[in-house]
Structure formats: C-alpha cells, structure tokens
Design a protein around this motif. Structure first.
Motif, PDB file in Angstrom:
ATOM      1  N   ALA A 259     -56.586  32.120  81.578  1.00  0.00           N
ATOM      2  CA  ALA A 259     -57.179  31.338  82.667  1.00  0.00           C
ATOM      3  C   ALA A 259     -56.592  29.931  82.701  1.00  0.00           C
ATOM      4  N   LEU A 260     -56.399  29.334  81.550  1.00  0.00           N
ATOM      5  CA  LEU A 260     -55.805  28.003  81.474  1.00  0.00           C
ATOM      6  C   LEU A 260     -54.368  28.024  81.984  1.00  0.00           C
TER       7      LEU A 260
ATOM      8  N   ALA B 188     -50.338  27.022  86.341  1.00  0.00           N
ATOM      9  CA  ALA B 188     -49.383  27.510  87.343  1.00  0.00           C
ATOM     10  C   ALA B 188     -49.772  27.048  88.739  1.00  0.00           C
ATOM     11  N   VAL B 189     -51.053  27.074  89.039  1.00  0.00           N
ATOM     12  CA  VAL B 189     -51.526  26.612  90.346  1.00  0.00           C
ATOM     13  C   VAL B 189     -51.218  25.128  90.522  1.00  0.00           C
ATOM     14  N   VAL B 190     -51.463  24.329  89.486  1.00  0.00           N
ATOM     15  CA  VAL B 190     -51.186  22.892  89.544  1.00  0.00           C
ATOM     16  C   VAL B 190     -49.697  22.637  89.754  1.00  0.00           C
ATOM     17  N   VAL B 191     -48.854  23.342  89.007  1.00  0.00           N
ATOM     18  CA  VAL B 191     -47.401  23.174  89.131  1.00  0.00           C
ATOM     19  C   VAL B 191     -46.930  23.543  90.532  1.00  0.00           C
ATOM     20  N   LEU B 192     -47.398  24.675  91.039  1.00  0.00           N
ATOM     21  CA  LEU B 192     -46.990  25.121  92.378  1.00  0.00           C
ATOM     22  C   LEU B 192     -47.487  24.172  93.470  1.00  0.00           C
ATOM     23  N   ARG B 193     -48.727  23.683  93.322  1.00  0.00           N
ATOM     24  CA  ARG B 193     -49.285  22.770  94.329  1.00  0.00           C
ATOM     25  C   ARG B 193     -48.485  21.476  94.396  1.00  0.00           C
ATOM     26  N   ARG B 194     -48.193  20.882  93.244  1.00  0.00           N
ATOM     27  CA  ARG B 194     -47.440  19.620  93.246  1.00  0.00           C
ATOM     28  C   ARG B 194     -46.016  19.833  93.744  1.00  0.00           C
ATOM     29  N   SER B 195     -45.408  20.933  93.383  1.00  0.00           N
ATOM     30  CA  SER B 195     -44.063  21.236  93.859  1.00  0.00           C
ATOM     31  C   SER B 195     -44.050  21.355  95.383  1.00  0.00           C
ATOM     32  N   ARG B 196     -45.048  22.037  95.927  1.00  0.00           N
ATOM     33  CA  ARG B 196     -45.139  22.184  97.384  1.00  0.00           C
ATOM     34  C   ARG B 196     -45.384  20.837  98.062  1.00  0.00           C
ATOM     35  N   GLN B 197     -46.213  19.978  97.454  1.00  0.00           N
ATOM     36  CA  GLN B 197     -46.489  18.663  98.022  1.00  0.00           C
ATOM     37  C   GLN B 197     -45.227  17.810  98.075  1.00  0.00           C
ATOM     38  N   VAL B 198     -44.480  17.788  96.976  1.00  0.00           N
ATOM     39  CA  VAL B 198     -43.257  16.981  96.924  1.00  0.00           C
ATOM     40  C   VAL B 198     -42.233  17.520  97.911  1.00  0.00           C
ATOM     41  N   SER B 199     -42.063  18.838  97.938  1.00  0.00           N
ATOM     42  CA  SER B 199     -41.109  19.453  98.861  1.00  0.00           C
ATOM     43  C   SER B 199     -41.485  19.169 100.318  1.00  0.00           C
ATOM     44  N   SER B 200     -42.760  19.260 100.642  1.00  0.00           N
ATOM     45  CA  SER B 200     -43.213  18.970 102.012  1.00  0.00           C
ATOM     46  C   SER B 200     -42.978  17.509 102.380  1.00  0.00           C
ATOM     47  N   ALA B 201     -43.221  16.612 101.434  1.00  0.00           N
ATOM     48  CA  ALA B 201     -42.998  15.186 101.698  1.00  0.00           C
ATOM     49  C   ALA B 201     -41.525  14.924 101.968  1.00  0.00           C
ATOM     50  N   TRP B 202     -40.644  15.548 101.174  1.00  0.00           N
ATOM     51  CA  TRP B 202     -39.210  15.372 101.382  1.00  0.00           C
ATOM     52  C   TRP B 202     -38.772  15.919 102.731  1.00  0.00           C
ATOM     53  N   SER B 203     -39.309  17.083 103.115  1.00  0.00           N
ATOM     54  CA  SER B 203     -38.848  17.720 104.349  1.00  0.00           C
ATOM     55  C   SER B 203     -39.505  17.149 105.596  1.00  0.00           C
ATOM     56  N   SER B 204     -40.542  16.328 105.444  1.00  0.00           N
ATOM     57  CA  SER B 204     -41.233  15.770 106.615  1.00  0.00           C
ATOM     58  C   SER B 204     -40.357  14.792 107.383  1.00  0.00           C
ATOM     59  N   GLY B 205     -39.425  14.166 106.683  1.00  0.00           N
ATOM     60  CA  GLY B 205     -38.543  13.200 107.326  1.00  0.00           C
ATOM     61  C   GLY B 205     -39.159  11.829 107.522  1.00  0.00           C
TER      62      GLY B 205
ATOM     63  N   GLY C 114     -39.500  26.478  88.365  1.00  0.00           N
ATOM     64  CA  GLY C 114     -39.205  27.804  87.828  1.00  0.00           C
ATOM     65  C   GLY C 114     -39.331  27.865  86.321  1.00  0.00           C
ATOM     66  N   CYS C 115     -38.832  26.848  85.631  1.00  0.00           N
ATOM     67  CA  CYS C 115     -38.935  26.811  84.165  1.00  0.00           C
ATOM     68  C   CYS C 115     -40.392  26.733  83.722  1.00  0.00           C
ATOM     69  N   ALA C 116     -41.179  25.919  84.392  1.00  0.00           N
ATOM     70  CA  ALA C 116     -42.597  25.804  84.043  1.00  0.00           C
ATOM     71  C   ALA C 116     -43.315  27.133  84.263  1.00  0.00           C
ATOM     72  N   LEU C 117     -43.016  27.802  85.379  1.00  0.00           N
ATOM     73  CA  LEU C 117     -43.649  29.086  85.659  1.00  0.00           C
ATOM     74  C   LEU C 117     -43.181  30.165  84.685  1.00  0.00           C
ATOM     75  N   LEU C 118     -41.919  30.128  84.296  1.00  0.00           N
ATOM     76  CA  LEU C 118     -41.413  31.085  83.307  1.00  0.00           C
ATOM     77  C   LEU C 118     -42.130  30.894  81.973  1.00  0.00           C
ATOM     78  N   PHE C 119     -42.286  29.649  81.549  1.00  0.00           N
ATOM     79  CA  PHE C 119     -43.003  29.370  80.304  1.00  0.00           C
ATOM     80  C   PHE C 119     -44.433  29.901  80.379  1.00  0.00           C
ATOM     81  N   LEU C 120     -45.117  29.631  81.485  1.00  0.00           N
ATOM     82  CA  LEU C 120     -46.505  30.081  81.629  1.00  0.00           C
ATOM     83  C   LEU C 120     -46.588  31.602  81.675  1.00  0.00           C
TER      84      LEU C 120
END
Length: 147
Positions: free
Chosen positions: A14-15, A20-37, A121-127
C-alpha cells in the motif's frame, strides 16, 4: 505469525502504491506545466535545506527554493520546489512554467521531458520491484503455513 508476514507486506505494498501515485502525479504536473507554454519571470525569495535522518548513519539533505511570480491575470504566486540547482540563490530571476488554472503547481525546472520520463520510469521500476518482493514474502509465508 503467518498473519504478521502477510499483513506487513500488504502495508508495504500500500505504501509503494501510494508512492507510485505521488510520483506519477508530480510527473504529470511538471509535464503539463512545461507543455502549457505559459511562462513568467520569478524571483527566488528563499533557499533552504531540510535534513532527514534514518538510523544512525544515513542522512538525506534536500535543497528547497521558494519562488514568487505574478501570473498574467495579476495574482502573486509563491511556491516551494525541491531539488533545484545548488547554485541558485536568493534574488536570482528564473523562468517558471505554469498552468493558468493551477499556477501554484508551477515549476522552475528547465524543460527536459526525457530526463523527467527517465526519472519517473526508474522510480516506478524500483516501486514495482519492491511490490514484487512484498508479494514474494506473502507467498512464502502462506506456503509455509499450509504445510
């Protein structure tokens, strides 16, 4: 005793899923901010470190920067970001990327989609390996208790 070897790995799973959810959420936030222009000039208003100790010998120091910028609609936003460059000091002007609907999730990181994908990807592979090991422990504990 077998219950203990089943419950603890389930808590670890569960931990790891939460991580994994935290890593994916932050990755999506950063990617969206970069692509927003949408960008703005921000000032580094503070730089500080936090230290986490685990055990007697392991110490992890995290560098934080606090940035302040004004959005296009005039709102002043202040946000904290970890793991920025150690050469950045108070007073430095940087470009931040943000989404107009959530400017508080801005990032001062220089766009590097490949690096973001690799670190995510590395963080998700570790998890995933961590979860597989926890499942292995559950299987071993249950196979011993069935004998």
């Amino acid at each position: 005793m077998a219950v203990l070897f089943s419950v603890i790995p389930l808590l670890l799973i569960a931990l790891a899923v939460y991580g994994a959810v935290v890593v994916l959420r932050r990755s999506r936030q950063v990617s969206s901010a970069w692509s927003s222009g949408i960008t703005a000039q921000a000032r580094c208003v503070r730089s500080y470190t936090t230290t986490n100790r685990s055990g007697d010998s392991m110490v992890r120091t995290t560098l934080h920067h606090v940035y302040e910028f004004t959005t296009r609609d005039g709102r002043v936003i202040r946000f904290d970001e970890t793991d920025g460059p150690s050469t950045r000091i108070e007073g430095d002007i940087v470009t931040v990327h943000y989404l107009p609907v959530r400017p508080e999730l801005a990032t001062a990181k220089v766009p590097a989609p490949g690096k973001l994908a690799a670190s995510t990807g590395c963080a998700l592979l570790f998890l995933t390996v961590f979860i597989a090991f926890a499942i292995f422990l559950i299987v071993v504990a249950n196979s011993d208790s069935m004998r």
